[in-house]
Design a protein around this motif. Structure first.
Motif, PDB file in Angstrom:
ATOM      1  N   CYS A  36       1.101  -7.859  -8.312  1.00  0.00           N
ATOM      2  CA  CYS A  36       0.591  -6.514  -8.049  1.00  0.00           C
ATOM      3  C   CYS A  36       0.256  -6.336  -6.574  1.00  0.00           C
ATOM      4  N   GLY A  37      -0.001  -5.102  -6.211  1.00  0.00           N
ATOM      5  CA  GLY A  37      -0.398  -4.777  -4.843  1.00  0.00           C
ATOM      6  C   GLY A  37       0.759  -4.929  -3.869  1.00  0.00           C
ATOM      7  N   ASN A  38       0.431  -5.142  -2.607  1.00  0.00           N
ATOM      8  CA  ASN A  38       1.469  -5.190  -1.578  1.00  0.00           C
ATOM      9  C   ASN A  38       2.362  -6.428  -1.669  1.00  0.00           C
ATOM     10  N   ALA A  39       1.980  -7.420  -2.457  1.00  0.00           N
ATOM     11  CA  ALA A  39       2.866  -8.560  -2.692  1.00  0.00           C
ATOM     12  C   ALA A  39       4.026  -8.141  -3.580  1.00  0.00           C
ATOM     13  N   LEU A  40       3.830  -7.045  -4.320  1.00  0.00           N
ATOM     14  CA  LEU A  40       4.861  -6.561  -5.235  1.00  0.00           C
ATOM     15  C   LEU A  40       5.691  -5.454  -4.588  1.00  0.00           C
ATOM     16  N   GLN A  41       5.010  -4.464  -4.044  1.00  0.00           N
ATOM     17  CA  GLN A  41       5.677  -3.375  -3.310  1.00  0.00           C
ATOM     18  C   GLN A  41       4.648  -2.859  -2.299  1.00  0.00           C
ATOM     19  N   VAL A  42       5.113  -2.485  -1.110  1.00  0.00           N
ATOM     20  CA  VAL A  42       4.177  -2.040  -0.081  1.00  0.00           C
ATOM     21  C   VAL A  42       3.734  -0.614  -0.400  1.00  0.00           C
ATOM     22  N   HIS A  43       2.422  -0.469  -0.623  1.00  0.00           N
ATOM     23  CA  HIS A  43       1.858   0.822  -1.008  1.00  0.00           C
ATOM     24  C   HIS A  43       1.422   1.616   0.223  1.00  0.00           C
ATOM     25  N   ASP A  44       1.255   2.951   0.039  1.00  0.00           N
ATOM     26  CA  ASP A  44       0.766   3.805   1.128  1.00  0.00           C
ATOM     27  C   ASP A  44      -0.753   3.746   1.204  1.00  0.00           C
ATOM     28  N   LEU A  45      -1.408   3.713   0.037  1.00  0.00           N
ATOM     29  CA  LEU A  45      -2.868   3.796  -0.006  1.00  0.00           C
ATOM     30  C   LEU A  45      -3.426   2.651  -0.833  1.00  0.00           C
ATOM     31  N   VAL A  46      -4.571   2.135  -0.416  1.00  0.00           N
ATOM     32  CA  VAL A  46      -5.185   1.020  -1.135  1.00  0.00           C
ATOM     33  C   VAL A  46      -5.611   1.466  -2.537  1.00  0.00           C
TER      34      VAL A  46
ATOM     35  N   SER B 207      -5.197  -0.745  -6.005  1.00  0.00           N
ATOM     36  CA  SER B 207      -6.215  -1.036  -7.019  1.00  0.00           C
ATOM     37  C   SER B 207      -5.712  -0.656  -8.409  1.00  0.00           C
ATOM     38  N   ASP B 208      -5.061   0.505  -8.523  1.00  0.00           N
ATOM     39  CA  ASP B 208      -4.530   0.946  -9.823  1.00  0.00           C
ATOM     40  C   ASP B 208      -3.539  -0.077 -10.375  1.00  0.00           C
ATOM     41  N   GLU B 209      -2.608  -0.491  -9.517  1.00  0.00           N
ATOM     42  CA  GLU B 209      -1.570  -1.420  -9.970  1.00  0.00           C
ATOM     43  C   GLU B 209      -2.167  -2.772 -10.352  1.00  0.00           C
ATOM     44  N   ALA B 210      -3.173  -3.193  -9.573  1.00  0.00           N
ATOM     45  CA  ALA B 210      -3.819  -4.476  -9.843  1.00  0.00           C
ATOM     46  C   ALA B 210      -4.568  -4.428 -11.176  1.00  0.00           C
ATOM     47  N   GLU B 211      -5.140  -3.281 -11.486  1.00  0.00           N
ATOM     48  CA  GLU B 211      -5.829  -3.148 -12.773  1.00  0.00           C
ATOM     49  C   GLU B 211      -4.854  -3.276 -13.938  1.00  0.00           C
ATOM     50  N   LEU B 212      -3.669  -2.719 -13.754  1.00  0.00           N
ATOM     51  CA  LEU B 212      -2.630  -2.835 -14.786  1.00  0.00           C
ATOM     52  C   LEU B 212      -2.248  -4.311 -14.956  1.00  0.00           C
ATOM     53  N   ALA B 213      -2.040  -5.003 -13.830  1.00  0.00           N
ATOM     54  CA  ALA B 213      -1.660  -6.424 -13.899  1.00  0.00           C
ATOM     55  C   ALA B 213      -2.778  -7.249 -14.537  1.00  0.00           C
ATOM     56  N   GLY B 214      -4.032  -6.939 -14.199  1.00  0.00           N
ATOM     57  CA  GLY B 214      -5.175  -7.669 -14.746  1.00  0.00           C
ATOM     58  C   GLY B 214      -5.284  -7.488 -16.257  1.00  0.00           C
ATOM     59  N   ARG B 215      -5.083  -6.245 -16.677  1.00  0.00           N
ATOM     60  CA  ARG B 215      -5.134  -5.922 -18.105  1.00  0.00           C
ATOM     61  C   ARG B 215      -4.028  -6.667 -18.859  1.00  0.00           C
TER      62      ARG B 215
ATOM     63  N   ALA C 220      -7.683  -6.826  -9.796  1.00  0.00           N
ATOM     64  CA  ALA C 220      -7.036  -7.510 -10.928  1.00  0.00           C
ATOM     65  C   ALA C 220      -8.063  -8.361 -11.670  1.00  0.00           C
ATOM     66  N   ALA C 221      -8.935  -9.037 -10.921  1.00  0.00           N
ATOM     67  CA  ALA C 221      -9.953  -9.891 -11.526  1.00  0.00           C
ATOM     68  C   ALA C 221     -10.898  -9.066 -12.394  1.00  0.00           C
ATOM     69  N   LEU C 222     -11.353  -7.941 -11.856  1.00  0.00           N
ATOM     70  CA  LEU C 222     -12.284  -7.083 -12.605  1.00  0.00           C
ATOM     71  C   LEU C 222     -11.653  -6.591 -13.900  1.00  0.00           C
ATOM     72  N   SER C 223     -10.410  -6.145 -13.784  1.00  0.00           N
ATOM     73  CA  SER C 223      -9.735  -5.586 -14.938  1.00  0.00           C
ATOM     74  C   SER C 223      -9.468  -6.665 -15.992  1.00  0.00           C
ATOM     75  N   ALA C 224      -9.054  -7.853 -15.561  1.00  0.00           N
ATOM     76  CA  ALA C 224      -8.811  -8.949 -16.513  1.00  0.00           C
ATOM     77  C   ALA C 224     -10.122  -9.290 -17.224  1.00  0.00           C
ATOM     78  N   TYR C 225     -11.188  -9.387 -16.454  1.00  0.00           N
ATOM     79  CA  TYR C 225     -12.506  -9.736 -17.016  1.00  0.00           C
ATOM     80  C   TYR C 225     -12.946  -8.697 -18.046  1.00  0.00           C
ATOM     81  N   ASP C 226     -12.854  -7.443 -17.662  1.00  0.00           N
ATOM     82  CA  ASP C 226     -13.323  -6.369 -18.541  1.00  0.00           C
ATOM     83  C   ASP C 226     -12.444  -6.207 -19.773  1.00  0.00           C
ATOM     84  N   ASN C 227     -11.239  -6.788 -19.722  1.00  0.00           N
ATOM     85  CA  ASN C 227     -10.368  -6.745 -20.887  1.00  0.00           C
ATOM     86  C   ASN C 227     -10.411  -8.051 -21.675  1.00  0.00           C
ATOM     87  N   GLY C 228     -11.406  -8.876 -21.379  1.00  0.00           N
ATOM     88  CA  GLY C 228     -11.654 -10.024 -22.245  1.00  0.00           C
ATOM     89  C   GLY C 228     -11.300 -11.397 -21.704  1.00  0.00           C
ATOM     90  N   ALA C 229     -10.576 -11.459 -20.575  1.00  0.00           N
ATOM     91  CA  ALA C 229     -10.252 -12.768 -19.989  1.00  0.00           C
ATOM     92  C   ALA C 229     -11.302 -13.068 -18.924  1.00  0.00           C
TER      93      ALA C 229
END
Lengths: 418, 116
Positions: free
Chosen positions: A294-304, A308-316, A19-28
């Motif tokens: 995002c991530g397992n705090a939001l819904q328990v995922h099968d694969l990490v 990462s995908d969901e966290a990137e969406l949240a970061g963006r 999430a941090a990487l995605s937020a950063y790369d999108n300007g925050a």
């Protein structure tokens, strides 16, 4: 450390880092990650087995290797991280209160917050397993931390309840380290773990898997001395005279994961009773404006990889919120219908600019079935599946152009084909 | 001819693979979705191979995550564990550092974590 940041991310595990990487790369770029442990990486640090990253990196990585890819990128960008720091709470004004050995109790003001706290393990207490209360009973994740991080074995003679992936992985891990795993019991007629883990963690070492079985007694004063397992009927009630007894000094529980949301709850962020994570829009914003999850705090995922995908969406989305200001939502609800346990996101903006991917779990194992997203009598999207199981998260894409056709609740259901 | 059913362990898909075997020779592999599945099935009949992941002790008490950089024989995993648990190493360690060279054949044991 400053007193205010554009974005505060709670949790430095796989979700928080991505999430941090995605937020950063999108300007925050003004970001603080707060992590409770002494290093980032979260649960990946103790997941020394391989198989991570096959989707994202097309490589089979160990947990620490997968985490390192993200840690390196976070460091390159100079994103600020506070470790050994526990968040005590936050409020709707986005003031985060935390405590650390270095700063004591302190507050930081954020413009946006991302919840990335991960999940925790369901405990013995939650299952009401009868018997005494001796030492030697651990959740599988705790045992994993002892063996892989602390370097000591919780016991030598082991029975495991629950055949989720962590239970299977620990059966192999304990065996490799010299323990004897007598049995893995699963109350359901199927394992919720990956098939590959049944093969490489149980079959490879001749560890028996008892489906439709549960522990009906734990014995021992001071330390566990044994357990009794029983077969269960279709209503999960133990069947008399099917008892088997094992002598053991250790019992591991691998009986499910629950999103970690005490912080969200006390901040008044509305949670879903089904996922036990926050209720979110398709951009992963919660019903509390400027708070994302995002991530397992939001819904328990099968694969990490999917975390990462969901966290990137949240970061963006958080970056967009910080740069452009609050989103005015005009959304419809998304609900689970027949044979579906939950659907996420629970709310979808009618004017969402991208296709919306629905994430859900089915309630049982179904063969040759159709999954339908319906609004009134209008079918919005469908998907056929040869097999669908609760152990595997399913997805269905709602194309943007279809969103305009939805005027009411969108219901997702599963029908078995004739 | 013998028909053997396998579950591929190469990735989370876990393909159900059917192998036709005669006198220890693989005649055909079906059900795999990728070339890795075919190789897995062939190995599984002749000599099952696995990547071994475990930890190594360090002198300051921390544990370092390690793995073999190539699959090793499934049958030798427990004896390799004895060899690995007999050593103690110094920090720092970086991902990819060789911890034990030629642990089995040309498979090395390498670190999978950065630890100071």
């Amino acid at each position: 450390m400053k007193n205010n940041y554009d974005l505060v991310i709670i949790g430095g595990g796989p979700a928080g880092l991505a999430a941090a990487l995605s937020a950063y790369d999108n300007g925050a770029k003004d970001i603080l990650i707060i992590e409770r442990e002494n290093r980032t990486g979260g649960i990946l640090n103790q997941c020394i087995h391989n198989g991570f990253g096959l989707t994202r990196f097309k490589e089979s990585l160990s947990g620490p290797e997968y985490a390192a890819r993200f840690k390196t990128e976070v460091n390159k960008r100079g994103i600020e991280i506070l470790t050994e720091t526990t968040v005590l709470g936050f409020n709707k004004d986005k003031i985060v209160t935390a405590t650390s050995p270095v700063y004591g109790i302190f507050t930081v003001q954020a413009k946006a917050i991302i919840l990335a706290m991960g999940c925790r393990e369901r405990s013995r207490g939650a299952l009401n397993i009868p018997g005494s209360r001796p030492a030697g009973i651990y959740s599988a994740g705790t045992a994993q931390k002892y063996v892989n991080v602390k370097g000591y074995m919780p016991g030598k003679e082991v029975v495991i309840l629950g055949s989720g992936d962590i239970g299977l992985i620990m059966a192999r891990r304990m065996t490799l380290e010299g323990a004897k795993v007598h049995a893995v019991c699963e109350i359901m007629p199927y394992s919720s773990g990956l098939k590959r883990n049944i093969v490489q963690c149980l079959d490879d070492f001749g560890i028996p898997l008892y489906l439709n079985h549960t522990i009906t007694e734990i014995r021992g004063e001071g330390r566990v001395t044994g357990v009794t397992i029983s077969q269960v009927d279709e209503f999960k009630r133990p069947i008399p005279n099917t008892e088997k007894s094992f002598n053991c000094d250790t019992v591991l529980f691998s009986v499910g994961l629950i999103p970690e949301n005490e912080l969200a709850k006390s901040a008044g962020v509305p949670l879903s009773a089904r996922t036990r994570g926050a209720i979110v829009y398709q951009n992963r914003e919660t019903l509390t404006s400027g708070v994302f999850a995002c991530g397992n705090a939001l819904q328990v995922h099968d694969l990490v990889d999917f975390v990462s995908d969901e966290a990137e969406l949240a970061g963006r989305s958080a970056a967009e919120y910080i740069i452009k200001g609050a989103t005015i939502h005009d959304a419809f609800d998304c609900e689970n219908g027949a044979n579906i346990n939950y659907v996420l996101p629970q709310k979808i903006d009618k004017n969402a600019s991208e296709n919306v991917k629905l994430f859900f779990r089915v309630s049982n194992t179904f063969r040759n079935c159709t999954i339908k997203a319906v609004c009134g009598d209008k079918v919005i999207a469908t998907k056929k599946r040869l097999i669908a199981t609760p152990g595997e998260m399913e997805t269905l894409i709602i194309p943007t152009e279809k969103l305009k056709e939805i005027n009411g609740t969108l219901t997702l259901s599963l029908e078995v084909n004739e | 001819m013998e028909k053997i059913l396998l579950t591929c362990v190469e990735c989370p898909m876990g393909c159900q693979i059917q192998v036709e075997v005669e006198k220890g020779e693989v005649l055909s592999v079906t059900g795999n979705t990728c070339p890795r599945g075919k190789l897995y099935a062939q190995n599984e009949i002749k000599c099952p191979m696995r990547v071994l992941t475990t930890t190594v002790k360090t002198y300051d008490g921390k544990m370092v995550a390690v793995k073999t950089d190539k699959p090793v024989k499934r049958e030798s995993m427990l004896s390799l564990m004895k060899k690995i648990n007999a050593i103690t190493i110094d920090l720092p360690v970086k991902i990819g550092d060789i911890i034990i060279e030629n642990l089995e054949g040309d498979a090395n044991l390498i670190a999978t974590d950065d630890l100071q």
